[in-house]
Design a protein around this motif. Sequence first.
Motif, PDB file in Angstrom:
ATOM      1  N   ARG A  90       0.826  -1.219   0.000  1.00 30.85           N
ATOM      2  CA  ARG A  90       0.000   0.000   0.000  1.00 30.85           C
ATOM      3  C   ARG A  90       0.862   1.273   0.000  1.00 30.85           C
ATOM      4  O   ARG A  90       0.680   2.166   0.816  1.00 30.85           O
ATOM      5  CB  ARG A  90      -0.960  -0.017   1.194  1.00 30.85           C
ATOM      6  CG  ARG A  90      -2.024  -1.099   1.061  1.00 30.85           C
ATOM      7  CD  ARG A  90      -3.038  -1.076   2.177  1.00 30.85           C
ATOM      8  NE  ARG A  90      -2.488  -1.379   3.491  1.00 30.85           N
ATOM      9  CZ  ARG A  90      -2.144  -2.585   3.921  1.00 30.85           C
ATOM     10  NH1 ARG A  90      -2.282  -3.627   3.132  1.00 30.85           N
ATOM     11  NH2 ARG A  90      -1.678  -2.765   5.131  1.00 30.85           N
ATOM     12  N   GLY A  91       1.837   1.286  -0.898  1.00 27.00           N
ATOM     13  CA  GLY A  91       2.669   2.476  -1.066  1.00 27.00           C
ATOM     14  C   GLY A  91       3.905   2.508  -0.189  1.00 27.00           C
ATOM     15  O   GLY A  91       4.733   3.404  -0.336  1.00 27.00           O
ATOM     16  N   ARG A  92       4.051   1.569   0.705  1.00 31.88           N
ATOM     17  CA  ARG A  92       5.242   1.506   1.570  1.00 31.88           C
ATOM     18  C   ARG A  92       6.160   0.401   1.069  1.00 31.88           C
ATOM     19  O   ARG A  92       5.722  -0.706   0.800  1.00 31.88           O
ATOM     20  CB  ARG A  92       4.846   1.210   3.024  1.00 31.88           C
ATOM     21  CG  ARG A  92       4.109   2.354   3.671  1.00 31.88           C
ATOM     22  CD  ARG A  92       3.575   2.034   5.058  1.00 31.88           C
ATOM     23  NE  ARG A  92       4.501   1.302   5.901  1.00 31.88           N
ATOM     24  CZ  ARG A  92       4.108   0.489   6.879  1.00 31.88           C
ATOM     25  NH1 ARG A  92       2.836   0.293   7.114  1.00 31.88           N
ATOM     26  NH2 ARG A  92       5.002  -0.131   7.622  1.00 31.88           N
ATOM     27  N   ILE A  93       7.450   0.702   0.956  1.00 36.43           N
ATOM     28  CA  ILE A  93       8.434  -0.296   0.550  1.00 36.43           C
ATOM     29  C   ILE A  93       8.906  -1.018   1.812  1.00 36.43           C
ATOM     30  O   ILE A  93       9.399  -0.388   2.748  1.00 36.43           O
ATOM     31  CB  ILE A  93       9.631   0.359  -0.176  1.00 36.43           C
ATOM     32  CG1 ILE A  93       9.145   1.146  -1.391  1.00 36.43           C
ATOM     33  CG2 ILE A  93      10.674  -0.691  -0.553  1.00 36.43           C
ATOM     34  CD1 ILE A  93       8.376   0.328  -2.404  1.00 36.43           C
ATOM     35  N   ILE A  94       8.751  -2.345   1.807  1.00 40.59           N
ATOM     36  CA  ILE A  94       9.060  -3.134   2.995  1.00 40.59           C
ATOM     37  C   ILE A  94      10.041  -4.249   2.635  1.00 40.59           C
ATOM     38  O   ILE A  94       9.784  -5.015   1.699  1.00 40.59           O
ATOM     39  CB  ILE A  94       7.761  -3.736   3.578  1.00 40.59           C
ATOM     40  CG1 ILE A  94       6.834  -2.599   3.922  1.00 40.59           C
ATOM     41  CG2 ILE A  94       8.052  -4.661   4.744  1.00 40.59           C
ATOM     42  CD1 ILE A  94       5.704  -2.900   4.793  1.00 40.59           C
ATOM     43  N   PRO A  95      11.166  -4.345   3.370  1.00 41.77           N
ATOM     44  CA  PRO A  95      12.078  -5.464   3.148  1.00 41.77           C
ATOM     45  C   PRO A  95      11.428  -6.771   3.624  1.00 41.77           C
ATOM     46  O   PRO A  95      10.672  -6.778   4.596  1.00 41.77           O
ATOM     47  CB  PRO A  95      13.307  -5.124   3.995  1.00 41.77           C
ATOM     48  CG  PRO A  95      12.953  -3.964   4.830  1.00 41.77           C
ATOM     49  CD  PRO A  95      11.653  -3.422   4.386  1.00 41.77           C
ATOM     50  N   VAL A  96      11.746  -7.859   2.919  1.00 42.93           N
ATOM     51  CA  VAL A  96      11.159  -9.164   3.238  1.00 42.93           C
ATOM     52  C   VAL A  96      12.281 -10.172   3.465  1.00 42.93           C
ATOM     53  O   VAL A  96      13.178 -10.300   2.635  1.00 42.93           O
ATOM     54  CB  VAL A  96      10.229  -9.642   2.098  1.00 42.93           C
ATOM     55  CG1 VAL A  96       9.685 -11.030   2.401  1.00 42.93           C
ATOM     56  CG2 VAL A  96       9.092  -8.657   1.877  1.00 42.93           C
ATOM     57  N   LEU A  97      12.208 -10.877   4.603  1.00 38.40           N
ATOM     58  CA  LEU A  97      13.183 -11.896   4.957  1.00 38.40           C
ATOM     59  C   LEU A  97      12.550 -13.272   4.833  1.00 38.40           C
ATOM     60  O   LEU A  97      11.385 -13.451   5.164  1.00 38.40           O
ATOM     61  CB  LEU A  97      13.651 -11.727   6.412  1.00 38.40           C
ATOM     62  CG  LEU A  97      14.008 -10.331   6.899  1.00 38.40           C
ATOM     63  CD1 LEU A  97      14.470 -10.384   8.342  1.00 38.40           C
ATOM     64  CD2 LEU A  97      15.068  -9.709   6.026  1.00 38.40           C
ATOM     65  N   ASP A  98      13.326 -14.236   4.385  1.00 41.79           N
ATOM     66  CA  ASP A  98      12.870 -15.618   4.322  1.00 41.79           C
ATOM     67  C   ASP A  98      13.333 -16.297   5.614  1.00 41.79           C
ATOM     68  O   ASP A  98      14.530 -16.455   5.845  1.00 41.79           O
ATOM     69  CB  ASP A  98      13.456 -16.323   3.105  1.00 41.79           C
ATOM     70  CG  ASP A  98      12.902 -17.718   2.909  1.00 41.79           C
ATOM     71  OD1 ASP A  98      12.838 -18.482   3.902  1.00 41.79           O
ATOM     72  OD2 ASP A  98      12.542 -18.052   1.773  1.00 41.79           O
ATOM     73  N   MET A  99      12.376 -16.684   6.468  1.00 44.47           N
ATOM     74  CA  MET A  99      12.726 -17.257   7.767  1.00 44.47           C
ATOM     75  C   MET A  99      13.426 -18.613   7.639  1.00 44.47           C
ATOM     76  O   MET A  99      14.249 -18.962   8.467  1.00 44.47           O
ATOM     77  CB  MET A  99      11.489 -17.376   8.652  1.00 44.47           C
ATOM     78  CG  MET A  99      10.899 -16.020   9.032  1.00 44.47           C
ATOM     79  SD  MET A  99      12.046 -14.964   9.936  1.00 44.47           S
ATOM     80  CE  MET A  99      11.932 -15.722  11.536  1.00 44.47           C
TER      81      MET A  99
END
Length: 161
Positions: free
Chosen positions: A60-69
């Motif tokens: 929703r317009g925010r850039i979020i880093p994603v980690l693979d657990m």
Amino acid sequence: MEEVQANQEMKLDELQMVIFRLANEEYALPITKVQEINRLVPITKMPQTPSFVEGIINLRGRIIPVLDMRKRFQLEAAAYNDDTRIIIVEVSGQTIGVIVDAVAEVIRLSQSDIEPPPPSFVLDAKYIQGVGKVDGRLLILLEIDSIITSDEEIMLKQINA
């Protein structure tokens, strides 16, 4: 009156936890750290990031880093499927997404059902807050604020900027 007070005390003793699966194990996060749970969406790869950083998403317009657990915990890789989820959490004041195999349920866990991690824990115990016991199952309670090091936190903030 005493019954109401006893119920209130019991609720103070309970934690609401989001239960998720990685490989064949169940993990738990305090619901207070979870902002939302989403289906897997396309992830944009970022160059020169640690192997456990899958990339970034636009939420929703925010850039979020994603980690693979799975990668973070050095577990065997598995293909993503319809059960795969991204849990949006707050870690050290920063919003990140963590990829898990599946989200199972939300439960209430009594403090008396939580024990510290065994002292001979093979995994880096800084990630583990304790072990919860519920209905004959053992849940690994994650210390989500320790999931990234301070150097990794700085790197993720640069991605998030």
